[in-house]
Design a protein around this motif. Structure first.
Motif, short mmCIF file in Angstrom:
data_model
loop_
_atom_site.label_atom_id
_atom_site.label_comp_id
_atom_site.label_asym_id
_atom_site.label_seq_id
_atom_site.Cartn_x
_atom_site.Cartn_y
_atom_site.Cartn_z
N ASP A 1 0.83 -1.21 0.00
CA ASP A 1 0.00 0.00 0.00
C ASP A 1 0.86 1.26 0.00
O ASP A 1 0.54 2.25 -0.67
CB ASP A 1 -0.92 0.01 1.22
CG ASP A 1 -2.08 -0.97 1.07
OD1 ASP A 1 -2.33 -1.41 -0.07
OD2 ASP A 1 -2.72 -1.30 2.09
N ARG A 2 1.96 1.24 0.75
CA ARG A 2 2.84 2.41 0.77
C ARG A 2 3.40 2.71 -0.62
O ARG A 2 3.43 3.87 -1.07
CB ARG A 2 4.00 2.18 1.74
CG ARG A 2 3.63 2.25 3.21
CD ARG A 2 4.88 2.07 4.07
NE ARG A 2 4.57 2.02 5.49
CZ ARG A 2 5.49 1.93 6.45
NH1 ARG A 2 6.78 1.87 6.12
NH2 ARG A 2 5.14 1.88 7.72
N ILE A 3 3.88 1.67 -1.27
CA ILE A 3 4.48 1.85 -2.60
C ILE A 3 3.43 2.33 -3.59
O ILE A 3 3.65 3.29 -4.35
CB ILE A 3 5.12 0.53 -3.07
CG1 ILE A 3 6.32 0.19 -2.19
CG2 ILE A 3 5.55 0.65 -4.54
CD1 ILE A 3 6.90 -1.20 -2.43
N VAL A 4 2.27 1.68 -3.59
CA VAL A 4 1.22 2.02 -4.55
C VAL A 4 0.73 3.45 -4.33
O VAL A 4 0.56 4.22 -5.29
CB VAL A 4 0.05 1.02 -4.45
CG1 VAL A 4 -1.15 1.50 -5.25
CG2 VAL A 4 0.50 -0.35 -4.96
N MET A 5 0.49 3.82 -3.08
CA MET A 5 0.01 5.18 -2.80
C MET A 5 1.03 6.23 -3.21
O MET A 5 0.68 7.30 -3.73
CB MET A 5 -0.34 5.31 -1.32
CG MET A 5 -1.59 4.51 -0.91
SD MET A 5 -1.87 4.50 0.88
CE MET A 5 -2.19 6.23 1.17
N ALA A 6 2.30 5.95 -2.98
CA ALA A 6 3.35 6.90 -3.38
C ALA A 6 3.40 7.04 -4.89
O ALA A 6 3.54 8.15 -5.43
CB ALA A 6 4.70 6.43 -2.84
N PHE A 7 3.29 5.92 -5.60
CA PHE A 7 3.30 5.96 -7.06
C PHE A 7 2.09 6.72 -7.59
O PHE A 7 2.19 7.46 -8.57
CB PHE A 7 3.30 4.53 -7.63
CG PHE A 7 4.68 3.89 -7.67
CD1 PHE A 7 5.65 4.22 -6.74
CD2 PHE A 7 4.98 2.95 -8.64
CE1 PHE A 7 6.90 3.62 -6.77
CE2 PHE A 7 6.23 2.35 -8.69
CZ PHE A 7 7.20 2.68 -7.74
N GLU A 8 0.93 6.52 -6.98
CA GLU A 8 -0.28 7.20 -7.44
C GLU A 8 -0.18 8.71 -7.31
O GLU A 8 -0.70 9.46 -8.14
CB GLU A 8 -1.50 6.70 -6.64
CG GLU A 8 -1.95 5.31 -7.05
CD GLU A 8 -3.10 4.79 -6.19
OE1 GLU A 8 -3.80 3.87 -6.64
OE2 GLU A 8 -3.29 5.32 -5.07
N SER A 9 0.51 9.17 -6.28
CA SER A 9 0.59 10.62 -6.06
C SER A 9 1.82 11.25 -6.70
O SER A 9 1.77 12.41 -7.12
CB SER A 9 0.59 10.91 -4.55
OG SER A 9 1.69 10.30 -3.92
#
Length: 976
Positions: free
Chosen positions: A532-540
């Motif tokens: 979740d950390r990686i995905v959320m960072a990539f999304e933003s």
């Protein structure tokens, strides 16, 4: 007379007219209105395979987009919600290569040091800008083809949401245990400094040095009646890559091949092959080896069984060098054949997939024989021999320009000095090249990330099992595609997904520096939080965040004891993995689409490219992939000999065709070709398609010209129509079935040619030709004339709808020409329904026979015209002899003169004179020419005895006189 009236021009002027229609569609928001029209319907989703955003479109991409446009338009007009969402592949080497070429090599600038974080992120920004530039260029080029879709909201693999989804999808493979890091031989591009997948290479013919090398037997087989016999012999191998000899660790043989022991009895003194030497060879290839080695004579001493080979071991041919003093085992291998070589395959496990598989499959045997199973890394990323290739360190296999280095000759020279070379030749063969740089690749063992094909996961079998099951349930057009991709998936090695480049989605996993543990993984408690950390960072922020200096601390803090114990992987993902994930961030995320797609449609090369990456990604995470696959061939030159390519100078660019003839000509070419095979293209083919277009346009022009006289209150009900009109509506219903079937089965060529032939043969050459007299000359309220206009109205409605997906510009132009006040579009219509009463098989059969008789009559009149005895068929009143009862019955109630367009005709139920005109395939019909009697009507040009019988109109026939009288009366009364 009611002559045609239309301003629909015969000369299309497509290069000027098409942009006007594109502007109209943009202003009226055609795409949005098509979406509104489709609301509530069953979805049909064609998922767009993303082209690379790194150059102008070519005929192959034009063909692909036109085919897709025809699919979605036709499905929409057949009642589906068929949205088209275009996409682009924006990561990877194609873009990075373009940036290096334009921003650095062309300007003499050094590429930045990408080990510096700031330089790396700046370089990635350059790649993003380059992709965005070409995306915009290609978007306009695709739109110019008339392709309708959601161009304002396409998908791209470089959008932050896409990068986040791609990372999540990769981590799913880490979680299910299929992602692993290992050392295997992969295809390596020295020029591009990265590993390549099979989908990224093409095969070209090269000529290589081929050598026959002797491996002395050092340990014989106790199974041999004479255990010492093989100790004086050498196993002979053959290879076209001499540079791989330093990496040799085994020899492969086949238990199904017959081998023999041969002793040389006669050879030239200066020969590498010496008298008295003993060689072990496959019997089927022995004579080929004898000729190559210039051996004058030998004797076969006996058989060498597979058991003898299995228990034997050889020395390395360079054993004189200390570092090559190790045993070389003989291992069984299914890849060994009797097609070329010696029946033995030199096995360098670091330089070939088969070599690696044989070596690792025999790990237990190697350890039993105290042979080190470690695979040497003999060649580095720049193509130089390493210290693991003693004697040759610093020699180069391939240089930065893709040219052969000095490694081959150095190895051959060493073999000669070691007296290990038996023969040397040259060999032409296909060899893998990077399809980007067009330079040869090498096989090189390097640490890479792989997705396992045969590892069981989730208790549902392996990825290979799932993929093969999905293929079995997928429709393929053409059907042979199923066998092709099945064979590829059935034999493919593990999927190498890592690349040693800068521009792409990173492999978002961490590896423990001491234990080699990989996270996220299923038994790591912090996996869900890490993902979740990686995905959320990539999304933003996009994937660039992975490469920042604080990334390890940012993602691992609080999840592991010490983030410094973990290595952040620096490789990026294979772009095929990127595009293989499009279903996840496009089909599953957009409410106007659905998963899985109904259709994937790409070139046949995508069986090993996007089809396969999409299949494996989806099957690894969702168990299935798609419902149907349609493939098209490559675009070849006019002779069909070469694929179009700039280097061959045989390219006819789509932009040039559009400028000169219009995009409609490209569309008609795509529709008239058998796209399931390779398709020819060139100036003469363009001319042929221009001619086909002209014939279709002239038919539309004739319809429009006559429909200028049509009014809704003219409509004649089907049952009240003359039989000819009813027959033409039967033909329309027949055509409706064929057109719908053609679109549904993606057989566009069948549908297009059926429509073209119908317009040329059924309409222009038959019906319109027959009915010109009634349309032009009949009275205003004549039922025949009104019925004919009714039929033309139905045909115009059907043809403009059926042809709209194929010829989107022309059908819109024709529709607006007839209905200039229409604020809509032909593309908002559906295919018209055909009333059941129009489907009359008996009437169709009757008129098939009528047209057969007509064909004989027109054939006879054509001879008279060629001989100069008549100028027009209206000068004739032929005698038509019909001996066949069924043919005569078909003519009952038919005005044969009207159908044959003559002034008269006499039907005679007899055999006919011997010298009468006949057609070979219609022996029961004979025609004798006779000239029409009477006076030529000044209006209809028919020659009739009754011309002049109306004193008010002495130059007209009674029919024409009445029509003119009514015409004059209406005009006097102010009627239009």
């Amino acid at each position: 007379m009611f002559l045609p009236k239309t301003d629909f021009p015969m000369k299309a002027g497509l290069p000027q007219r098409e942009p006007e229609l594109l502007k109209r569609w943009a202003e009226m928001r055609l795409y949005d209105r098509m979406r509104e029209e489709a609301m509530g319907r069953t979805k049909f989703v064609l998922h767009d395979g993303p082209p690379y955003a790194n150059g102008h479109i070519h005929n192959g991409t034009a063909l692909n987009k036109i085919l897709k446009d025809v699919v979605t338009r036709s499905r929409a007009m057949m009642g589906k919600d068929a949205n088209y969402v275009p996409g682009w592949d924006c990561h990877g080497l194609p873009i990075e290569w373009k940036v290096e070429e334009e921003n650095y090599r062309a300007k003499g600038r050094a590429k930045p040091d990408l080990s510096d974080t700031a330089a790396l992120i700046a370089f990635r920004r350059e790649c993003r800008d380059e992709a965005a530039k070409w995306l915009d260029i290609q978007r306009e080029e695709f739109k110019r083809l008339g392709v309708e879709g959601d161009w304002d909201h396409p998908y791209t693999t470089m959008s932050f949401e896409a990068e986040a989804t791609i990372a999540r999808e990769l981590m799913k493979f880490a979680m299910n245990g299929l992602l692993y890091r290992g050392s295997k031989p992969v295809m390596w591009s020295v020029v591009e400094r990265t590993a390549l997948a099979e989908a990224e290479v093409e095969y070209r013919e090269i000529e290589s040095p081929a050598i026959y090398v002797k491996f002395p037997v050092m340990f014989g087989s106790p199974e041999n009646p004479d255990p010492q016999a093989l100790l004086h012999a050498s196993v002979v191998i053959w290879t076209t890559t001499p540079w791989t000899i330093p990496g040799n660790r085994a020899i492969s043989y086949s238990p199904s091949i017959d081998y023999g022991l041969y002793e040389i009895t006669q050879a030239p003194e200066d020969n590498w092959a010496k008298t008295g030497e003993r060689l072990i060879l496959a019997d089927a290839l022995a004579e080929t080896v004898k000729a190559a080695a210039r051996i004058d004579g030998w004797s076969r001493l006996g058989d060498v069984t597979s058991e003898m080979l299995r228990q034997s071991m050889c020395a390395h041919p360079l054993r004189g060098e200390t570092d090559y003093r190790f045993m070389v085992p003989l291992l069984p291998g299914d890849h060994v054949t009797e097609e070329t070589g010696t029946g033995f395959v030199h096995t360098a496990p670091g330089h070939g997939a088969d070599d690696f598989e044989v070596w690792t499959a025999n790990d237990r045997l190697l350890r039993e024989r105290q042979i080190d199973p470690e695979i040497p890394f003999t060649v580095d990323e720049a193509g130089f021999f390493t210290k693991d290739a003693p004697m040759f360190e610093g020699k180069r296999v391939v240089d930065d320009k893709g040219k052969s280095g000095d490694a081959n000759e150095a190895v051959i020279k060493a073999l000669v000095e070691a007296k290990a070379l038996l023969a040397r030749t040259r060999y032409k063969h296909d060899y893998p090249h990077s399809w980007r740089s067009k330079k040869p690749v090498i096989f090189r063992a390097t640490p890479q990330w792989f997705i396992a094909m045969d590892r069981d996961f989730d208790g549902a079998g392996s990825l290979r099992d799932r993929a093969l099951e999905s293929i079995a349930g997928t429709q393929f057009v053409p059907a042979r595609g199923k066998k092709r991709i099945t064979g590829m998936v059935d034999t493919r090695p593990d999927w190498v997904v890592s690349r040693q480049r800068a521009w792409g989605v990173p492999i978002t996993v961490f590896v423990h520096k001491e234990t080699d543990e990989v996270i996220p993984r299923q038994d790591f408690s912090g996996s869900a939080e890490l993902i979740d950390r990686i995905v959320m960072a990539f999304e933003s922020e996009g994937a660039d965040v992975w490469f920042k200096d604080d990334a390890r601390e940012r993602f691992l803090s609080g999840l592991v004891d010490n983030p410094d114990d973990w290595e952040k992987v620096g490789d990026i993902l294979d772009v095929w993995f990127d595009s293989g994930c499009t279903h996840a961030f496009v089909l599953e995320k957009r409410a106007d689409l659905k998963w899985p797609a109904d259709l994937y449609l790409e070139g046949s090369d995508q069986h090993r490219g996007w089809f396969q990456s999409s299949l494996l990604e989806a099957c690894g995470t969702r168990a299935r992939a798609f419902d149907a696959i349609v493939t098209h061939g490559f675009v070849m030159d006019e002779q069909g000999r070469n694929k179009m390519s700039k280097s061959l100078g045989n390219v006819v660019a789509p932009q040039d065709v559009i400028r000169q003839s219009g995009a409609e000509i490209l569309r008609i070419w795509a529709m008239s070709s058998d796209y399931s095979e390779d398709i020819r293209f060139g100036p003469e083919i363009v001319k042929a398609n221009v001619d086909s277009y002209r014939r279709l346009r002239n038919t539309l022009r004739f319809l429009l010209g006559n429909l200028a006289h049509y009014r809704d209150d003219f409509t004649v009900p089907y049952q009240e129509m003359p039989e000819l009109e009813r027959y033409m509506l039967v033909r329309l219903a027949e055509l409706d079935t064929l057109v719908r079937e053609s679109y549904a089965s993606y057989d566009f060529k069948r549908g297009f040619h059926a429509l073209l032939n119908f317009c040329v043969n059924d309409l222009s050459a038959f019906y319109l030709d027959v009915r010109k007299d009634a349309l032009y000359c009949d009275a205003y309220d004549s039922k025949v004339r009104r019925a004919a206009l009714t039929v033309l109205d139905r045909y115009f409605a059907a043809l403009t709808a059926w042809l709209a997906p194929m010829l989107c510009f022309t059908m819109e132009e024709a529709w607006l020409n007839r209905f200039p006040d229409d604020k809509g579009s032909v593309h908002l219509r559906s295919f018209p329904d055909m009333p059941g009463e129009w489907r009359d098989a008996a009437l169709a059969e009757k008129w098939r026979k009528v047209r057969t008789v007509r064909r004989v009559v027109t054939g006879a009149l054509e001879i008279e015209r060629k001989e100069g005895r008549i100028g027009s068929s209206l000068e004739a009143a032929p005698k038509v002899y019909v001996s066949d009862h069924d043919l005569r019955e078909s003519l009952r109630g038919v005005d044969l003169a009207e159908i044959a367009i003559t002034s008269g005709a006499v039907l005679i139920p007899e055999e006919g004179p011997r010298d009468a005109f006949r057609l070979e395939d219609v022996p029961d019909v004979a025609v004798v020419f006779a000239r029409a009697a009477g006076t030529k009507c000044a209006r209809s040009w028919k020659i009739l005895p009754e011309v002049g019988s109306d004193p008010e109109f002495p130059e007209l026939s009674p029919r024409d006189a009445a029509a003119v009288r009514q015409f004059d009366a209406r005009r006097a009364g102010g009627a239009a």
